[in-house]
Write an enzyme that holds these catalytic residues in place. Structure first.
Site, PDB file in Angstrom:
ATOM      1  N   SER A 102       0.861  -1.188   0.000  1.00  0.00           N
ATOM      2  CA  SER A 102       0.000   0.000   0.000  1.00  0.00           C
ATOM      3  C   SER A 102       0.892   1.231   0.000  1.00  0.00           C
ATOM      4  CB  SER A 102      -0.861   0.022   1.264  1.00  0.00           C
ATOM      5  OG  SER A 102      -1.524   1.262   1.395  1.00  0.00           O
TER       6      SER A 102
ATOM      7  N   TYR B  61      -1.753  -0.805  10.578  1.00  0.00           N
ATOM      8  CA  TYR B  61      -1.875  -1.251   9.178  1.00  0.00           C
ATOM      9  C   TYR B  61      -0.638  -0.862   8.366  1.00  0.00           C
ATOM     10  CZ  TYR B  61      -3.889  -1.232   4.391  1.00  0.00           C
ATOM     11  OH  TYR B  61      -4.141  -1.429   3.052  1.00  0.00           O
TER      12      TYR B  61
HETATM   13  P1  NAD Z   1     -11.550  -5.952   0.052  1.00  0.00           P
HETATM   14  O1  NAD Z   1     -12.213  -5.807   1.354  1.00  0.00           O
HETATM   15  O2  NAD Z   1     -12.382  -6.097  -1.134  1.00  0.00           O
HETATM   16  O3  NAD Z   1     -10.528  -7.178   0.070  1.00  0.00           O
HETATM   17  C1  NAD Z   1      -9.874  -7.609   1.225  1.00  0.00           C
HETATM   18  C2  NAD Z   1     -10.145  -9.096   1.340  1.00  0.00           C
HETATM   19  O4  NAD Z   1      -9.279  -9.641   2.312  1.00  0.00           O
HETATM   20  C3  NAD Z   1     -11.554  -9.444   1.802  1.00  0.00           C
HETATM   21  O5  NAD Z   1     -12.407  -9.561   0.698  1.00  0.00           O
HETATM   22  C4  NAD Z   1     -11.348 -10.774   2.493  1.00  0.00           C
HETATM   23  O6  NAD Z   1     -11.697 -11.818   1.628  1.00  0.00           O
HETATM   24  C5  NAD Z   1      -9.856 -10.839   2.715  1.00  0.00           C
HETATM   25  N1  NAD Z   1      -9.506 -11.060   4.112  1.00  0.00           N
HETATM   26  C6  NAD Z   1      -9.409 -10.149   5.102  1.00  0.00           C
HETATM   27  N2  NAD Z   1      -9.065 -10.751   6.243  1.00  0.00           N
HETATM   28  C7  NAD Z   1      -8.929 -12.075   5.954  1.00  0.00           C
HETATM   29  C8  NAD Z   1      -8.596 -13.222   6.712  1.00  0.00           C
HETATM   30  N3  NAD Z   1      -8.318 -13.134   8.015  1.00  0.00           N
HETATM   31  N4  NAD Z   1      -8.578 -14.422   6.092  1.00  0.00           N
HETATM   32  C9  NAD Z   1      -8.873 -14.527   4.768  1.00  0.00           C
HETATM   33  N5  NAD Z   1      -9.182 -13.472   4.010  1.00  0.00           N
HETATM   34  C10 NAD Z   1      -9.222 -12.277   4.605  1.00  0.00           C
HETATM   35  O7  NAD Z   1     -10.571  -4.697  -0.089  1.00  0.00           O
HETATM   36  P2  NAD Z   1      -9.346  -4.395  -1.067  1.00  0.00           P
HETATM   37  O8  NAD Z   1      -9.128  -2.937  -0.930  1.00  0.00           O
HETATM   38  O9  NAD Z   1      -9.529  -4.990  -2.387  1.00  0.00           O
HETATM   39  O10 NAD Z   1      -8.140  -5.102  -0.311  1.00  0.00           O
HETATM   40  C11 NAD Z   1      -7.214  -5.947  -0.956  1.00  0.00           C
HETATM   41  C12 NAD Z   1      -5.813  -5.586  -0.516  1.00  0.00           C
HETATM   42  O11 NAD Z   1      -5.506  -4.291  -0.999  1.00  0.00           O
HETATM   43  C13 NAD Z   1      -5.613  -5.536   0.997  1.00  0.00           C
HETATM   44  O12 NAD Z   1      -4.384  -6.148   1.331  1.00  0.00           O
HETATM   45  C14 NAD Z   1      -5.546  -4.052   1.266  1.00  0.00           C
HETATM   46  O13 NAD Z   1      -4.789  -3.775   2.424  1.00  0.00           O
HETATM   47  C15 NAD Z   1      -4.879  -3.570   0.022  1.00  0.00           C
HETATM   48  N6  NAD Z   1      -5.006  -2.136  -0.232  1.00  0.00           N
HETATM   49  C16 NAD Z   1      -6.236  -1.588  -0.422  1.00  0.00           C
HETATM   50  C17 NAD Z   1      -6.310  -0.216  -0.645  1.00  0.00           C
HETATM   51  C18 NAD Z   1      -7.632   0.469  -0.854  1.00  0.00           C
HETATM   52  O14 NAD Z   1      -7.672   1.698  -0.841  1.00  0.00           O
HETATM   53  N7  NAD Z   1      -8.718  -0.236  -1.022  1.00  0.00           N
HETATM   54  C19 NAD Z   1      -5.154   0.562  -0.706  1.00  0.00           C
HETATM   55  C20 NAD Z   1      -3.935  -0.044  -0.522  1.00  0.00           C
HETATM   56  C21 NAD Z   1      -3.864  -1.407  -0.296  1.00  0.00           C
END
Ligand code: NAD
Ligand code: MG
Length: 296
Positions: free
Chosen positions: A189, A202
């Site tokens: 991130s 985080y």
């Molecule tokens: P999202 O909520 O759609 O996806 C996150 C997924 O993580 C969930 O759908 C869930 O299936 C899974 N998850 C969480 N805890 C878990 C656990 N204990 N066991 C199994 N699965 C688990 O959101 P997203 O934004 O697509 O997130 C995906 C990745 O992107 C994450 O690592 C997040 O930190 C990262 N990220 C997101 C952003 C943003 O702005 N959305 C920015 C930077 C990084």
């Protein structure tokens, strides 16, 4: 639907803030988000860049992982989908989209905070797909804590168990099966490089992911396995209404040079590139997809 392949001004290609107020309980759902996020369901067109590959994607039911799973299938890969048990319905939607491409989808629900679950998720992937060539470690949790006075040990334990331990557990379980040419891809991130004050737990995990990516890349390249990562900026996924308060949701993405949030589908091409053989000389890198926020 805007075509993602038509030349256009990217600053107006997808919705700009303000966004309507909305809150969810983690892990959240894409179906109540307003505006609806774009995971490429109707827009991503594959060009055969991952023919016959076998991929495992964690967090594949929603957000970035959903966009990656859809793109991988359209590029010719079979995909195992890892997600939390309460996300079954969304995971089944992704499976249907993969099967509509004539590819195989495997459903591997489970909480990855438990080592045995990670081992089992990899084992089921290998068994049902007949191997594993691409491991995308993308699942993550993002609790916000405004002040050090509110710090609680269990929050940090949860973040580390959800965001850091699976890097080791999944990769250890997969490594005997990963052939030369395989790819491991992490989701870091911008927070891992330029942390927000309320995301210390985080952000430290995301810095750790980028660091792990560099370490493991050096370990595994000797076996012909490339490890790389993607660092997203603010992306319109359930993670946001699940963890971020409404006053920030309204202005979500506004602070980027682009002036808007990213959509999950805008991450997919970076994950496809890092998985495909065309990135053969890219090793240990974390690619920023941040709307202009610098990470290096
Ligand atoms: P999202 O909520 O759609 O996806 C996150 C997924 O993580 C969930 O759908 C869930 O299936 C899974 N998850 C969480 N805890 C878990 C656990 N204990 N066991 C199994 N699965 C688990 O959101 P997203 O934004 O697509 O997130 C995906 C990745 O992107 C994450 O690592 C997040 O930190 C990262 N990220 C997101 C952003 C943003 O702005 N959305 C920015 C930077 C990084
Ligand atoms: Mg989800």
């Amino acid at each position: 639907m805007t075509s993602m392949y038509t030349m256009q001004d990217p600053t107006t290609q997808f919705p700009r803030p303000p966004f309507p107020p909305q809150q969810q309980d983690a892990p959240g759902t894409i179906h109540t988000m307003d505006p609806a996020p774009d995971h490429g369901e109707a827009s991503y067109i594959g060009t055969g860049r991952l023919p016959g590959r076998k991929a495992l994607v964690t967090g594949a039911d929603s957000g970035i992982g959903r966009a990656v799973a859809i793109a991988y299938a359209r590029e010719g890969a079979d995909v195992a989908l890892s997600y939390l048990p309460q996300e079954q319905e969304q995971a089944e939607e992704v499976a249907s989209l993969i099967e509509a491409e004539g590819r195989t989808a495997v459903l591997v629900p489970g909480d990855l905070q438990d080592e045995q679950t990670d081992i089992d998720v990899v084992a089921k992937t290998v068994e049902e797909l007949g191997g594993i060539d691409i491991l995308v470690i993308n699942a993550g949790a993002m609790p916000t804590v405004d002040s050090i006075d509110e710090f609680e040990t269990h929050t940090l334990d949860h973040v580390m168990k959800a965001n850091i331990y699976p890097l080791f557990w999944l990769t250890k379980a997969a490594s005997p099966h990963l052939p030369p040419g395989a790819a491991v891809i992490t989701t870091s991130s911008e927070q891992g490089f330029t942390p927000s004050p309320s995301l210390a737990e985080y952000a430290v995990s995301k810095a750790g992911i980028a660091n792990w990516t560099r370490a493991l890349a050096q370990q595994l390249i000797g076996r012909g396995i490339r490890v790389n990562g993607v660092a997203p900026g603010p992306i319109w996924t359930p993670l946001q209404p699940a963890y971020v308060p409404n006053e920030k949701i309204e202005h979500f993405g506004e602070q980027t040079p682009m002036g808007r949030a990213g959509q999950p589908v805008e991450l997919a091409p970076a994950f496809v590139f890092l998985a495909s053989q065309e990135s053969s000389y890219v090793v240990g890198e974390t690619i920023a997809v941040t709307g202009g926020v610098p990470i290096h």
